[in-house]
Design a protein around this motif. Structure first.
Motif, short mmCIF file in Angstrom:
data_model
loop_
_atom_site.label_atom_id
_atom_site.label_comp_id
_atom_site.label_asym_id
_atom_site.label_seq_id
_atom_site.Cartn_x
_atom_site.Cartn_y
_atom_site.Cartn_z
N PRO A 453 20.63 -5.89 6.70
CA PRO A 453 20.47 -6.93 7.72
C PRO A 453 19.07 -6.91 8.33
N GLY A 454 18.50 -8.10 8.52
CA GLY A 454 17.17 -8.22 9.11
C GLY A 454 16.05 -8.17 8.11
N THR A 455 16.35 -7.98 6.84
CA THR A 455 15.30 -7.92 5.82
C THR A 455 14.75 -9.32 5.54
N ARG A 456 13.43 -9.37 5.31
CA ARG A 456 12.76 -10.64 4.99
C ARG A 456 12.16 -10.52 3.60
N LEU A 457 12.31 -11.60 2.82
CA LEU A 457 11.95 -11.56 1.40
C LEU A 457 10.83 -12.56 1.14
N ILE A 458 9.79 -12.11 0.44
CA ILE A 458 8.68 -12.96 0.05
C ILE A 458 8.59 -12.98 -1.47
N LEU A 459 8.53 -14.17 -2.05
CA LEU A 459 8.32 -14.34 -3.48
C LEU A 459 6.93 -14.93 -3.68
N ARG A 460 6.13 -14.29 -4.52
CA ARG A 460 4.74 -14.71 -4.68
C ARG A 460 4.42 -14.96 -6.16
N SER A 461 3.66 -16.01 -6.40
CA SER A 461 3.21 -16.30 -7.76
C SER A 461 1.73 -16.63 -7.73
N ASP A 532 7.44 -8.34 9.62
CA ASP A 532 7.09 -6.93 9.81
C ASP A 532 7.02 -6.23 8.45
N TYR A 533 6.02 -5.39 8.28
CA TYR A 533 5.87 -4.67 7.02
C TYR A 533 7.10 -3.83 6.70
N ASP A 534 7.68 -3.22 7.73
CA ASP A 534 8.78 -2.29 7.47
C ASP A 534 10.13 -3.01 7.31
N ARG A 535 10.11 -4.35 7.37
CA ARG A 535 11.35 -5.11 7.16
C ARG A 535 11.20 -6.12 6.02
N THR A 536 10.15 -6.00 5.24
CA THR A 536 9.83 -7.01 4.24
C THR A 536 9.98 -6.46 2.83
N VAL A 537 10.45 -7.32 1.93
CA VAL A 537 10.49 -7.03 0.50
C VAL A 537 9.66 -8.11 -0.20
N LEU A 538 8.70 -7.67 -1.02
CA LEU A 538 7.79 -8.58 -1.72
C LEU A 538 8.02 -8.47 -3.22
N MET A 539 8.14 -9.62 -3.88
CA MET A 539 8.26 -9.67 -5.34
C MET A 539 7.18 -10.59 -5.89
N ARG A 551 7.38 -5.40 -5.73
CA ARG A 551 6.10 -4.77 -5.38
C ARG A 551 6.42 -3.50 -4.60
N ALA A 552 6.11 -2.36 -5.19
CA ALA A 552 6.50 -1.08 -4.59
C ALA A 552 5.61 -0.68 -3.43
N SER A 553 4.35 -1.13 -3.43
CA SER A 553 3.42 -0.72 -2.38
C SER A 553 2.43 -1.86 -2.15
N LEU A 554 1.87 -1.90 -0.95
CA LEU A 554 0.85 -2.90 -0.64
C LEU A 554 -0.55 -2.32 -0.67
N PRO A 572 9.90 -1.03 0.44
CA PRO A 572 10.99 -1.97 0.10
C PRO A 572 12.30 -1.31 -0.27
N GLU A 573 12.24 -0.13 -0.87
CA GLU A 573 13.49 0.52 -1.30
C GLU A 573 14.39 0.85 -0.12
N GLU A 574 13.79 1.02 1.05
CA GLU A 574 14.60 1.31 2.23
C GLU A 574 15.35 0.07 2.72
N ARG A 575 14.92 -1.11 2.27
CA ARG A 575 15.55 -2.35 2.70
C ARG A 575 16.53 -2.89 1.66
N ILE A 576 16.56 -2.26 0.47
CA ILE A 576 17.39 -2.76 -0.63
C ILE A 576 18.62 -1.89 -0.78
N ILE A 577 19.76 -2.50 -0.97
CA ILE A 577 21.01 -1.79 -1.27
C ILE A 577 21.24 -1.87 -2.77
N ARG A 578 21.20 -0.73 -3.42
CA ARG A 578 21.36 -0.68 -4.87
C ARG A 578 22.85 -0.68 -5.21
N ARG A 579 23.28 -1.67 -5.94
CA ARG A 579 24.68 -1.79 -6.38
C ARG A 579 24.71 -2.78 -7.54
N PRO A 580 25.83 -2.81 -8.28
CA PRO A 580 25.95 -3.83 -9.34
C PRO A 580 25.94 -5.23 -8.74
#
Length: 592
Positions: A453-461, A532-539, A551-554, A572-580
């Motif tokens: 909850p609270g995670t923000r996702l950025i998709l970049r091309s 926020d950097y600590d709440r963001t996931v970038l792909m 993107r594992a690191s900035l 980002p791994e701290e914001r992702i829940i790994r599951r099927p």
């Protein structure tokens, strides 16, 4: 004395006391009695139904189970997700324009099923068939007792694939609105022909349902009095007046709202419509109208706005399917009985001209709409009127010149064959595009199956991806993220040089602007969207592979320029829940 038993019906017996007739030699069995009219009618209905189902399968159904969402259908399903739980207010809320009050209904219904995409595909197939059957019903009301004409109209409508959105869920609302319009006209004609009084409110309600779904039927409104006058023999009658008053009561408030919408500089229409001079408008309208009569364009010269993906259906398979469609139609036509003398030429030709004019008006209404140059939503209605006109003319000519029947019926057969080919051409485009889109979307779901909850996702091309992406623009990106994560309020951003979006690194995170907000962001007249950097996931999009990669690191990334210390909080791994993948994700991507 015992009375003799009565003879079976239809059988003679000698008078009582007469000598028995001499035995006769065995005779061959009598030929079978001809089928009763009821059984013959049932056989004809079954044969017609088989033909219609076969044509629908070829034009729509061969890839329906394999195709997912493509463009605005994803956006509409995302809107339905956001409105879920809002009750009737969510069902009847407008979508993009004040008249689109029922536009979301198919998507809300689909979202209530376990398999929303497959439910939408089945509903679209039912609408495609329903429009054709409704057109056949109109043909039967306008030109009664002409089964050949009705069959031709239905077959032509089923294979009229002039519009870009043939076989695509984006046209769902348009197809529903067209079906309601046809039912409104059919109910009105049934009322004029002496049907019960109940047909009048049905005609009004169906027209209301059409107009309050989307405005595709508005160009037909001005022709409804002419159609009623043609049906009534151009003589005023009480039923004609009652019908026009009922339709007028429905159309009047709609016309007022549409006028305001079209002239509102802040409305969607201001973006969707392009002002053109009258001469260019007439030229564009005639070009669109002529497309209705050139089925070879549908099959061999379709325009695109993006690089065509790899072929999914070989041309040989399309040609074979078109040949099967023509053969099936020819087989059914061969068994059709000759019809009685045709209606007066002036009456039939006048009706065909009226229908052709209705098609021209429908095309002209969309001549200034964005993407009309590639026939995008421009022919959803006009194809119905042209199919009616062609079917009525062909049926009339076959009855008028029976010796030329074969040549006359070759014309609708050509339209059916090339229309089937055009339908398969669309199926090929959307199936091959969906395969690319599924790879792209699956990479997002695999890279981040679930978010805290609270995670923000950025998709970049990068600059101009070589293929048309499912996440091509920002509103589609947000829609897909809502659907993938079943989160109507997900916070996301689509970054790309051509998208009018961007971010500026700051001491605590990224200050970003969305599409259309670049100028006010630069002028500091609108607040930035903070990530926020600590709440963001970038792909990042990987063009050769056609996938997004986490993107594992900035470190060294432009998004961390001048803020390296703050950007170190990006994990980002701290914001992702790994599951099927969830069941909903798998069904959305047609993985099960």
């Amino acid at each position: 004395m015992t009375e003799p038993a009565p003879a079976p019906a239809g059988e003679d017996r000698p008078p009582q006391g007469s000598p028995a007739p001499p035995a006769s030699p065995a005779l061959p069995a009598s030929p079978a009695l001809p089928a009763s009219p009821a059984s013959g009618a049932a056989a004809a209905i079954a044969a017609d139904a088989a033909l219609y189902a076969f044509l629908t399968l070829l034009v729509w159904g061969l890839t329906a189970a394999l195709c997912g969402l493509w463009q605005d259908d994803a956006a509409l399903l995302g809107v339905a997700l956001a409105r879920r739980g809002q009750g009737w207010a969510g069902v009847f809320a407008p979508t993009g324009s004040p008249l689109r009050r029922l536009y979301e209904l198919p998507f809300l219904l689909a979202l209530a099923t376990p398999h929303p995409v497959r439910a939408l595909q089945l509903l679209y197939g039912a609408l495609w068939m329903g429009n054709a059957l409704a057109a056949g019903w109109l043909a039967g009301l306008l030109i009664p007792r002409r089964p050949l004409t009705r069959l031709l109209v239905i077959a032509l409508t089923l294979t009229a694939t002039s519009d870009y959105l043939t076989d695509n869920l984006t046209a769902m609302g348009y197809q529903f609105a067209v079906l309601m319009l046809l039912l409104a006209i059919g109910s009105g004609l049934r009322f004029l022909r002496g049907g019960g009084a109940g047909w009048l409110p049905v005609a009004a309600a169906a027209l209301a349902a059409s107009l309050w779904t989307i405005d595709v039927a508005i160009p037909a409104l001005v022709f409804l009095p002419l159609l009623v006058a043609w049906q009534a023999g151009f003589r005023p009658r009480p039923r004609s007046v009652a019908l026009l008053l009922a339709w007028g009561a429905v159309a009047a408030p709609v016309a007022l709202l549409e006028w305001r919408f079209l002239h509102d500089p802040a409305s969607y229409a201001a973006v969707a419509l392009r002002p053109v001079p009258p001469g260019e408008l007439a030229s564009r309208a005639m070009t669109l109208w002529s497309e209705n009569f050139m089925p070879w364009q549908w099959a061999f010269a379709r325009k695109l706005w993006y690089v065509r993906p790899p072929v999914a259906i070989p041309a040989a398979a399309m040609a074979l399917a078109a040949a099967f469609a023509v053969a099936a139609l020819a087989l059914r036509l061969r068994r059709m009985p000759l019809e009685p003398p045709p209606a007066p030429a002036a009456r039939v030709l006048g009706l065909a001209a009226l229908l052709a004019s209705m098609a021209l008006a429908a095309n002209a209404a969309y001549a200034t709409v964005q993407l009309s140059d590639i026939r995008y939503r421009t022919h959803v209605l006009s194809r119905i009127w042209v199919s009616l006109a062609l079917g009525i003319l062909a049926g009339w000519a076959a009855a008028r010149w029976p010796r030329a029947r074969l040549g006359v019926l070759a014309v609708p057969a050509l339209f059916v064959g090339l229309g089937t080919w055009g339908g398969l051409e669309r199926q090929d485009l959307f199936l091959s595009t969906w395969r690319q889109h599924r790879r792209e979307l699956l990479s997002i779901a695999i890279g981040a199956p679930a978010l805290r909850p609270g995670t923000r996702l950025i998709l970049r091309s990068g600059d101009r991806p070589p293929v048309y992406l499912a996440t091509q623009v920002e509103y589609l990106t947000i829609s897909w993220l809502r659907l993938l994560y079943d989160e109507p309020h997900i916070h996301g951003l689509r970054l790309g040089p051509q998208l009018d979006t961007g971010c500026r690194p700051g001491p605590r995170g990224l200050d970003c602007w969305h599409a259309g907000k670049g100028d006010c962001f630069a002028a500091r007249t609108c607040a930035p969207d903070h990530f926020d950097y600590d709440r963001t996931v970038l792909m990042d999009y990987d063009p050769p592979a056609g996938v997004y990669r986490l993107r594992a690191s900035l470190a060294g990334d432009p998004l961390a320029a001048g803020a390296a210390a703050a950007a170190a909080a990006y994990r980002p791994e701290e914001r992702i829940i790994r599951r099927p993948l969830s069941t909903a994700q798998r069904r959305l991507l047609l993985l099960e």
